[in-house]
Scaffold this motif. Structure first.
Motif, short mmCIF file in Angstrom:
data_model
loop_
_atom_site.label_atom_id
_atom_site.label_comp_id
_atom_site.label_asym_id
_atom_site.label_seq_id
_atom_site.Cartn_x
_atom_site.Cartn_y
_atom_site.Cartn_z
N SER A 21 0.88 -1.26 -0.03
CA SER A 21 0.08 0.09 -0.08
C SER A 21 0.77 1.23 0.04
N VAL A 62 -3.47 -0.40 5.79
CA VAL A 62 -3.79 0.72 4.85
C VAL A 62 -3.54 1.95 5.83
N LYS A 106 -7.97 -3.21 0.79
CA LYS A 106 -7.72 -2.04 0.31
C LYS A 106 -8.84 -1.05 0.32
N THR A 202 -4.04 -4.78 -8.94
CA THR A 202 -3.77 -3.34 -8.83
C THR A 202 -4.44 -2.87 -10.15
N MET A 244 1.59 -3.25 -6.52
CA MET A 244 0.74 -2.03 -5.94
C MET A 244 1.70 -0.82 -6.68
N THR A 288 -3.43 5.39 -4.26
CA THR A 288 -3.73 4.48 -3.09
C THR A 288 -4.39 5.38 -1.83
#
Length: 294
Positions: A21, A62, A106, A202, A244, A288
């Motif tokens: 992340s 996250v 996510k 992603t 990511m 993100t």
């Protein structure tokens, strides 16, 4: 087409690195070692990584504001303060299923945290997908899941994409961004003819999906409109677990890998398995988001 110029950026030797992340405010990459029971904060500018031990399986991390993250763990959603290294339990949606754990998650553009569960023994389809709203209430939104994994949203936020690794399927849902609701599940990509299992995922600024291949030595790029595989990036570790985009310009694709289950001779052939890799694939990624839009 295969892009080969993948660089090892952190020789973490993680048992099961997952869930990268990117936190643009810090220009750092957060990631988890699920079986290692910790998460890391990697600084690409210095090559340094800070480890934060949790003491239980942690499936996703996250950002949630300055020096705070939200975790999806063996025992549910938990806050973590990076300054005092304090873990604070929030809610465990599956306290009644002790054999399950959270695996990947996510945040959407509204700051909701989507995370799914799985049978830790990988035998039953007892997992489910949950959404933790910004007021810290939660909902179950999809069940009958084998191994809950990668999540991504279309650029117009009208679709959500979701991986069930055990079933080797990538689903698409109609997505209601205002209400945080999904409906009309459809099989988008059938991975049964692909090498390995679909894992973390992603999406790039062109609306193409990037999917890590567990036991497949690669990360692949897919067009969700045509359902065609466009290209792949060779990874020097069999168990590519997630990917990511990060970097100041979101032009770096970070790839997590794992050592879980490798026999000694296999480990010798892939000495950097469990490390973090990076590559510039020639396309930029998407932002993100943090929990609560912090």
């Amino acid at each position: 087409m295969s892009i080969q110029n993948v660089e090892l950026v952190l020789d973490a030797k993680a048992t099961l690195a997952e869930g990268p992340s990117w936190y643009a405010k810090e220009e750092k990459l957060y990631w988890v070692d699920i079986i290692g029971q910790k998460f890391g904060r990697f600084d690409p500018a210095t090559g340094e990584n800070e480890d934060y031990s949790i003491g239980e399986h942690v499936g996703a991390v996250v950002p949630a504001g300055d020096n705070k993250v939200m975790l999806a763990t063996q025992s549910g959603f938990q806050w973590y303060d990076l300054l005092d290294r304090k873990l604070t339990a929030l809610i465990d949606p599956e306290a009644h299923i002790p054999g399950n754990r959270f695996n990947d998650g996510k945040c959407d553009a509204q700051g909701r945290f989507w995370a799914g569960t799985m049978d830790n023994a990988e035998q039953s389809e007892s997992g489910a997908l949950y959404v933790l709203d910004t007021d810290c209430s939660y909902r179950k939104v999809f069940d009958g899941v084998g191994v809950s994994n990668g999540i991504a949203w279309s650029l117009d936020e009208k679709e959500m994409y979701y991986v069930d690794s055990m079933k080797k399927l990538v689903y698409s849902f109609d997505f209601d961004a205002e209400r945080g609701q999904i409906s009309n599940p459809q099989v988008l990509i059938d991975f049964r003819d692909e090498q390995g299992f679909p894992d973390g995922m992603t999406i790039d600024e062109e609306g193409m999906l990037w999917i890590a291949h567990w036991d497949g030595w690669q990360v692949s790029r897919w067009n969700p409109r045509t359902k065609q595989k466009l290209s792949s990036i060779a990874v020097p570790a069999a168990k590519a677990s997630s990917c990511m985009f990060g970097g100041k310009d979101l032009d770096v694709l970070y790839i997590t890998t794992a050592r879980k289950g490798l026999q000694p001779e296999q480990a010798a052939d892939q000495p950097h398995a469990g490390g973090l890799f990076a590559v510039k694939p020639g396309v930029k990624g998407t932002k993100t988001y943090s929990f609560g839009q912090a």
